[in-house]
Design a protein around this motif. Structure first.
Motif, PDB file in Angstrom:
ATOM      1  N   THR A   7      40.350 -27.962  51.695  1.00 49.49           N
ATOM      2  CA  THR A   7      40.392 -27.832  50.486  1.00 49.49           C
ATOM      3  C   THR A   7      39.767 -27.588  49.513  1.00 49.49           C
ATOM      4  OG1 THR A   7      39.665 -29.660  50.296  1.00 49.49           O
ATOM      5  CG2 THR A   7      41.322 -30.707  51.121  1.00 49.49           C
ATOM      6  N   SER A   8      40.468 -26.597  48.333  1.00 48.47           N
ATOM      7  CA  SER A   8      40.865 -26.351  47.155  1.00 48.47           C
ATOM      8  C   SER A   8      38.704 -27.093  46.402  1.00 48.47           C
ATOM      9  CB  SER A   8      40.826 -26.270  45.919  1.00 48.47           C
ATOM     10  OG  SER A   8      42.680 -26.109  46.183  1.00 48.47           O
ATOM     11  N   ARG A   9      38.502 -27.994  46.747  1.00 42.59           N
ATOM     12  CA  ARG A   9      37.686 -29.218  47.022  1.00 42.59           C
ATOM     13  C   ARG A   9      36.050 -28.670  47.272  1.00 42.59           C
ATOM     14  NH1 ARG A   9      35.951 -32.487  43.216  1.00 42.59           N
ATOM     15  NH2 ARG A   9      38.018 -33.493  42.608  1.00 42.59           N
ATOM     16  N   LYS A  10      36.722 -28.511  48.712  1.00 45.41           N
ATOM     17  CA  LYS A  10      36.316 -28.063  49.465  1.00 45.41           C
ATOM     18  C   LYS A  10      35.555 -26.677  49.927  1.00 45.41           C
ATOM     19  CE  LYS A  10      33.663 -28.533  53.490  1.00 45.41           C
ATOM     20  NZ  LYS A  10      32.026 -29.175  53.674  1.00 45.41           N
ATOM     21  N   ALA A  11      36.085 -25.891  49.051  1.00 46.63           N
ATOM     22  CA  ALA A  11      36.357 -24.359  49.229  1.00 46.63           C
ATOM     23  C   ALA A  11      35.393 -24.451  47.993  1.00 46.63           C
ATOM     24  CB  ALA A  11      37.393 -23.604  48.592  1.00 46.63           C
ATOM     25  N   ALA A  12      35.542 -25.079  47.246  1.00 45.40           N
ATOM     26  CA  ALA A  12      34.647 -25.283  45.769  1.00 45.40           C
ATOM     27  C   ALA A  12      33.538 -25.371  45.516  1.00 45.40           C
ATOM     28  CB  ALA A  12      34.798 -25.682  44.682  1.00 45.40           C
ATOM     29  N   GLU A  13      33.086 -26.350  46.778  1.00 46.41           N
ATOM     30  CA  GLU A  13      31.571 -26.756  46.827  1.00 46.41           C
ATOM     31  C   GLU A  13      31.098 -25.998  47.816  1.00 46.41           C
ATOM     32  OE1 GLU A  13      31.929 -29.730  49.142  1.00 46.41           O
ATOM     33  OE2 GLU A  13      32.399 -31.462  47.740  1.00 46.41           O
ATOM     34  N   THR A  18      33.750 -23.992  40.370  1.00 47.27           N
ATOM     35  CA  THR A  18      35.188 -25.408  40.663  1.00 47.27           C
ATOM     36  C   THR A  18      35.737 -25.501  41.286  1.00 47.27           C
ATOM     37  OG1 THR A  18      35.634 -24.189  38.085  1.00 47.27           O
ATOM     38  CG2 THR A  18      33.647 -26.333  38.203  1.00 47.27           C
ATOM     39  N   PRO A  19      36.567 -26.496  41.355  1.00 45.31           N
ATOM     40  CA  PRO A  19      38.225 -26.242  41.900  1.00 45.31           C
ATOM     41  C   PRO A  19      38.748 -25.167  41.128  1.00 45.31           C
ATOM     42  CG  PRO A  19      37.117 -28.495  42.465  1.00 45.31           C
ATOM     43  CD  PRO A  19      36.074 -27.560  40.973  1.00 45.31           C
ATOM     44  N   THR A  21      38.317 -22.729  39.191  1.00 47.93           N
ATOM     45  CA  THR A  21      37.832 -21.314  39.840  1.00 47.93           C
ATOM     46  C   THR A  21      38.618 -20.911  40.531  1.00 47.93           C
ATOM     47  OG1 THR A  21      35.555 -21.020  38.002  1.00 47.93           O
ATOM     48  CG2 THR A  21      35.724 -20.355  40.213  1.00 47.93           C
ATOM     49  N   VAL A  22      38.094 -21.622  41.721  1.00 53.97           N
ATOM     50  CA  VAL A  22      38.970 -21.396  43.186  1.00 53.97           C
ATOM     51  C   VAL A  22      40.513 -21.210  42.552  1.00 53.97           C
ATOM     52  CG1 VAL A  22      39.769 -22.468  45.896  1.00 53.97           C
ATOM     53  CG2 VAL A  22      37.973 -23.040  45.217  1.00 53.97           C
ATOM     54  N   GLN A  23      41.108 -21.873  42.417  1.00 59.77           N
ATOM     55  CA  GLN A  23      42.557 -21.942  42.044  1.00 59.77           C
ATOM     56  C   GLN A  23      42.307 -20.329  41.592  1.00 59.77           C
ATOM     57  OE1 GLN A  23      43.470 -24.785  39.931  1.00 59.77           O
ATOM     58  NE2 GLN A  23      43.249 -26.710  41.869  1.00 59.77           N
ATOM     59  N   LEU A  24      41.919 -19.851  40.277  1.00 57.55           N
ATOM     60  CA  LEU A  24      41.605 -19.099  39.751  1.00 57.55           C
ATOM     61  C   LEU A  24      41.444 -17.393  40.821  1.00 57.55           C
ATOM     62  CD1 LEU A  24      41.219 -17.423  36.850  1.00 57.55           C
ATOM     63  CD2 LEU A  24      38.936 -17.634  37.122  1.00 57.55           C
ATOM     64  N   TRP A  25      40.907 -18.034  41.422  1.00 64.81           N
ATOM     65  CA  TRP A  25      40.432 -16.680  42.030  1.00 64.81           C
ATOM     66  C   TRP A  25      41.543 -16.524  43.435  1.00 64.81           C
ATOM     67  CZ3 TRP A  25      34.618 -17.704  44.404  1.00 64.81           C
ATOM     68  CH2 TRP A  25      33.888 -17.565  42.465  1.00 64.81           C
ATOM     69  N   ALA A  26      42.127 -17.685  43.950  1.00 64.14           N
ATOM     70  CA  ALA A  26      43.950 -18.064  44.720  1.00 64.14           C
ATOM     71  C   ALA A  26      44.476 -16.873  44.424  1.00 64.14           C
ATOM     72  CB  ALA A  26      43.475 -19.151  45.019  1.00 64.14           C
ATOM     73  N   ASP A  27      44.652 -17.641  42.354  1.00 63.54           N
ATOM     74  CA  ASP A  27      45.675 -16.895  42.243  1.00 63.54           C
ATOM     75  C   ASP A  27      45.181 -14.681  41.897  1.00 63.54           C
ATOM     76  OD1 ASP A  27      46.991 -19.219  41.520  1.00 63.54           O
ATOM     77  OD2 ASP A  27      46.266 -19.603  39.776  1.00 63.54           O
ATOM     78  N   GLY A  38      53.809 -29.535  50.029  1.00 61.35           N
ATOM     79  CA  GLY A  38      53.413 -30.691  48.965  1.00 61.35           C
ATOM     80  C   GLY A  38      53.006 -30.356  47.360  1.00 61.35           C
ATOM     81  N   GLY A  39      52.083 -28.872  47.950  1.00 58.30           N
ATOM     82  CA  GLY A  39      51.909 -27.836  46.685  1.00 58.30           C
ATOM     83  C   GLY A  39      50.449 -28.041  46.645  1.00 58.30           C
ATOM     84  N   HIS A  40      50.158 -28.589  47.305  1.00 62.00           N
ATOM     85  CA  HIS A  40      48.346 -28.282  47.586  1.00 62.00           C
ATOM     86  C   HIS A  40      47.468 -26.868  48.464  1.00 62.00           C
ATOM     87  CE1 HIS A  40      48.112 -32.781  46.895  1.00 62.00           C
ATOM     88  NE2 HIS A  40      49.366 -33.085  47.708  1.00 62.00           N
ATOM     89  N   ARG A  41      46.645 -26.760  47.859  1.00 64.74           N
ATOM     90  CA  ARG A  41      45.897 -25.174  48.223  1.00 64.74           C
ATOM     91  C   ARG A  41      45.467 -25.868  49.833  1.00 64.74           C
ATOM     92  NH1 ARG A  41      46.506 -21.252  44.328  1.00 64.74           N
ATOM     93  NH2 ARG A  41      47.254 -21.447  42.298  1.00 64.74           N
ATOM     94  N   ARG A  42      45.127 -24.693  50.701  1.00 66.81           N
ATOM     95  CA  ARG A  42      44.764 -24.513  51.602  1.00 66.81           C
ATOM     96  C   ARG A  42      43.701 -23.109  51.809  1.00 66.81           C
ATOM     97  NH1 ARG A  42      44.552 -29.265  50.460  1.00 66.81           N
ATOM     98  NH2 ARG A  42      45.833 -30.629  51.876  1.00 66.81           N
ATOM     99  N   PHE A  43      42.853 -23.351  52.378  1.00 68.42           N
ATOM    100  CA  PHE A  43      41.979 -21.751  53.084  1.00 68.42           C
ATOM    101  C   PHE A  43      41.878 -22.753  54.177  1.00 68.42           C
ATOM    102  CE2 PHE A  43      41.430 -22.987  48.094  1.00 68.42           C
ATOM    103  CZ  PHE A  43      42.201 -21.859  47.476  1.00 68.42           C
ATOM    104  N   SER A  44      41.729 -20.843  55.053  1.00 72.63           N
ATOM    105  CA  SER A  44      40.156 -20.737  55.860  1.00 72.63           C
ATOM    106  C   SER A  44      39.119 -20.480  55.736  1.00 72.63           C
ATOM    107  CB  SER A  44      41.003 -20.145  57.129  1.00 72.63           C
ATOM    108  OG  SER A  44      40.476 -18.237  56.323  1.00 72.63           O
ATOM    109  N   THR A  45      38.385 -21.347  56.693  1.00 71.72           N
ATOM    110  CA  THR A  45      36.633 -21.836  55.844  1.00 71.72           C
ATOM    111  C   THR A  45      36.658 -20.195  55.722  1.00 71.72           C
ATOM    112  OG1 THR A  45      37.064 -23.544  56.485  1.00 71.72           O
ATOM    113  CG2 THR A  45      34.398 -22.833  56.099  1.00 71.72           C
ATOM    114  N   ALA A  46      36.886 -19.571  57.142  1.00 69.74           N
ATOM    115  CA  ALA A  46      36.669 -17.858  57.206  1.00 69.74           C
ATOM    116  C   ALA A  46      36.463 -17.658  56.255  1.00 69.74           C
ATOM    117  CB  ALA A  46      36.952 -17.381  58.457  1.00 69.74           C
TER     118      ALA A  46
END
Length: 200
Positions: A7-13, A18-19, A21-27, A38-46
């Protein structure tokens, strides 16, 4: 082995940011990801770990140009991020801003891509932004910051060879944005830094 999803939170960790910042970088396309129905961001851990490695190894860092990161004594330094692709000008910024004897911490980025990385890590109070740059230009930087509502927390100075009309035709600027046409007016930058110090 199936790639793990975070998730965005896990990616931020994992990235130490911060989450938001993750959203900024994703955008901005810096971090590859997608949205669920449902509109939630997901990222591959890799992909998250690759970006983390790139940042640690300096691939997206701005340290190939000089930057002063030493904190002056006394007042908390004004955090200044300069995003400019002309290396001669970035050196000029670094030397001039640090010659004033004011409490400043200057970070330099060579393009909008590096600039957005540093916004997330450095949280600048003053962003000095060129508009015509490779990779991600100044217009895209502004749009990404506006989308995440990050411009409200910083002072923006646009310093570019373009005219104000040319810039405003592509992006809307708020009343608090300072627009200046090159050559660089260092006195105006110093006045802005001093006003930030006084307003604290």
């Amino acid at each position: 082995m199936k790639d793990q999803i975070c998730t965005s939170r896990k990616a931020a960790e994992l990235l130490g940011v911060t989450p938001r910042t993750v959203q900024l970088w994703a955008d901005a396309g810096i971090l590859d990801g997608w949205k669920t129905p449902g509109g939630h961001r997901r990222f591959s851990t890799a992909s998250v770990m690759k970006l983390a490695d790139d940042i640690v190894n300096g691939q997206h860092d701005s340290h190939d140009v000089p930057a002063s990161s030493a904190r002056p004594r006394g007042a908390e330094p004004v955090r200044i991020l300069v995003v400019e692709d002309d290396k001669t000008l970035t050196r000029l910024y670094d030397l001039t801003l640090n010659s004033w004897g004011l409490p400043v911490e200057v970070i330099l980025a060579n393009d909008g891509y590096q600039g957005l990385i540093e916004v997330g890590r450095f949280n600048p109070e003053l962003l000095i932004l060129d508009m015509q740059m490779p990779n991600i230009d100044g217009f895209s930087v502004i749009e990404a910051l506006k989308k995440q509502k990050l411009l409200k927390g910083m002072h923006l100075m646009i310093i570019t060879a373009l005219t104000e009309r040319e810039v405003k035709e592509k992006v809307s600027l708020g009343p608090d944005v300072t627009f200046i046409q090159k050559p660089i007016p260092f006195l105006k930058i110093r006045n802005k830094v001093e006003s930030i110090l006084v307003s604290r």
